[in-house]
Design a protein around this motif. Sequence first.
Motif, mmCIF file in Angstrom:
data_model
loop_
_atom_site.group_PDB
_atom_site.id
_atom_site.type_symbol
_atom_site.label_atom_id
_atom_site.label_comp_id
_atom_site.label_asym_id
_atom_site.label_seq_id
_atom_site.Cartn_x
_atom_site.Cartn_y
_atom_site.Cartn_z
ATOM 1 N N ILE A 215 33.993 83.029 93.334
ATOM 2 C CA ILE A 215 34.484 81.933 94.169
ATOM 3 C C ILE A 215 33.260 81.229 94.734
ATOM 4 O O ILE A 215 32.369 81.878 95.287
ATOM 5 C CB ILE A 215 35.366 82.447 95.327
ATOM 6 C CG1 ILE A 215 36.519 83.276 94.799
ATOM 7 C CG2 ILE A 215 35.876 81.285 96.165
ATOM 8 C CD1 ILE A 215 37.280 84.034 95.876
ATOM 9 N N GLN A 216 33.224 79.895 94.585
ATOM 10 C CA GLN A 216 32.098 79.120 95.093
ATOM 11 C C GLN A 216 32.603 77.848 95.759
ATOM 12 O O GLN A 216 33.694 77.373 95.456
ATOM 13 C CB GLN A 216 31.160 78.724 93.952
ATOM 14 C CG GLN A 216 30.458 79.878 93.298
ATOM 15 C CD GLN A 216 29.575 79.408 92.166
ATOM 16 O OE1 GLN A 216 30.071 78.843 91.215
ATOM 17 N NE2 GLN A 216 28.273 79.635 92.291
ATOM 18 N N THR B 283 36.288 74.215 96.712
ATOM 19 C CA THR B 283 36.348 75.629 96.368
ATOM 20 C C THR B 283 36.695 75.765 94.892
ATOM 21 O O THR B 283 37.734 75.301 94.442
ATOM 22 C CB THR B 283 37.381 76.360 97.239
ATOM 23 O OG1 THR B 283 37.046 76.138 98.609
ATOM 24 C CG2 THR B 283 37.383 77.848 96.952
ATOM 25 N N THR B 284 35.799 76.400 94.163
ATOM 26 C CA THR B 284 35.942 76.571 92.725
ATOM 27 C C THR B 284 36.062 78.054 92.415
ATOM 28 O O THR B 284 35.196 78.843 92.789
ATOM 29 C CB THR B 284 34.727 75.970 91.994
ATOM 30 O OG1 THR B 284 34.592 74.600 92.383
ATOM 31 C CG2 THR B 284 34.884 76.055 90.491
ATOM 32 N N ILE B 285 37.138 78.415 91.726
ATOM 33 C CA ILE B 285 37.399 79.810 91.370
ATOM 34 C C ILE B 285 37.196 79.947 89.867
ATOM 35 O O ILE B 285 37.801 79.224 89.084
ATOM 36 C CB ILE B 285 38.830 80.217 91.745
ATOM 37 C CG1 ILE B 285 39.067 80.002 93.238
ATOM 38 C CG2 ILE B 285 39.109 81.663 91.337
ATOM 39 C CD1 ILE B 285 40.521 80.132 93.647
ATOM 40 N N VAL C 200 40.039 74.608 90.709
ATOM 41 C CA VAL C 200 39.527 74.015 91.946
ATOM 42 C C VAL C 200 40.703 73.889 92.906
ATOM 43 O O VAL C 200 41.764 73.370 92.544
ATOM 44 C CB VAL C 200 38.884 72.639 91.686
ATOM 45 C CG1 VAL C 200 38.321 72.060 92.969
ATOM 46 C CG2 VAL C 200 37.788 72.758 90.626
ATOM 47 N N VAL C 201 40.526 74.398 94.141
ATOM 48 C CA VAL C 201 41.620 74.439 95.107
ATOM 49 C C VAL C 201 41.213 73.806 96.436
ATOM 50 O O VAL C 201 40.030 73.636 96.717
ATOM 51 C CB VAL C 201 42.107 75.890 95.348
ATOM 52 C CG1 VAL C 201 42.670 76.495 94.070
ATOM 53 C CG2 VAL C 201 40.999 76.768 95.906
ATOM 54 N N ARG C 202 42.223 73.474 97.241
ATOM 55 C CA ARG C 202 41.993 72.858 98.554
ATOM 56 C C ARG C 202 41.527 73.858 99.604
ATOM 57 O O ARG C 202 40.819 73.498 100.546
ATOM 58 C CB ARG C 202 43.281 72.207 99.064
ATOM 59 C CG ARG C 202 43.654 70.964 98.332
ATOM 60 C CD ARG C 202 44.871 70.336 98.964
ATOM 61 N NE ARG C 202 45.201 69.082 98.294
ATOM 62 C CZ ARG C 202 46.180 68.290 98.646
ATOM 63 N NH1 ARG C 202 46.965 68.627 99.651
ATOM 64 N NH2 ARG C 202 46.408 67.179 97.995
ATOM 65 N N GLU C 203 41.952 75.106 99.483
ATOM 66 C CA GLU C 203 41.611 76.111 100.490
ATOM 67 C C GLU C 203 40.104 76.349 100.527
ATOM 68 O O GLU C 203 39.416 76.223 99.517
ATOM 69 C CB GLU C 203 42.333 77.442 100.190
ATOM 70 C CG GLU C 203 43.817 77.415 100.435
ATOM 71 C CD GLU C 203 44.629 76.762 99.315
ATOM 72 O OE1 GLU C 203 45.835 76.583 99.490
ATOM 73 O OE2 GLU C 203 44.050 76.414 98.265
ATOM 74 N N LYS C 204 39.601 76.691 101.693
ATOM 75 C CA LYS C 204 38.185 77.016 101.867
ATOM 76 C C LYS C 204 37.888 78.358 101.198
ATOM 77 O O LYS C 204 38.773 79.203 101.046
ATOM 78 C CB LYS C 204 37.809 77.088 103.351
ATOM 79 C CG LYS C 204 37.997 75.794 104.098
ATOM 80 C CD LYS C 204 36.933 74.813 103.694
ATOM 81 C CE LYS C 204 37.045 73.549 104.523
ATOM 82 N NZ LYS C 204 36.328 72.459 103.934
ATOM 83 N N GLU C 205 36.644 78.552 100.822
ATOM 84 C CA GLU C 205 36.222 79.793 100.164
ATOM 85 C C GLU C 205 36.614 81.023 100.984
ATOM 86 O O GLU C 205 37.131 82.007 100.445
ATOM 87 C CB GLU C 205 34.707 79.760 99.941
ATOM 88 C CG GLU C 205 34.161 80.961 99.225
ATOM 89 C CD GLU C 205 32.671 80.839 98.954
ATOM 90 O OE1 GLU C 205 32.086 81.868 98.578
ATOM 91 O OE2 GLU C 205 32.092 79.754 99.103
#
Length: 65
Positions: free
Chosen positions: A22-23, A28-30, A39-44
């Motif tokens: 997770i970066q 936030t890219t998983i 790529v998601v909206r939630e913070k890492e």
Amino acid sequence: MIELTRLNGDSITLNALYIQQIQSFPDTTITLTNGQIIVVREKEEEVVAKAKEFYKEVNLLGFRK
């Protein structure tokens, strides 16, 4: 399974066992174990917390409720 939100607003359910990395780029890219990138909206930190909670639920980390 953890609930996340893609950048376009679509909800996804992800099996946290397949998370390799997770970066924040700043999005936030998983990266999954099969090489797929999400790529998601939630913070890492939020994704990490959700994954840890999932691991506890399935007793993967040896925690007991």
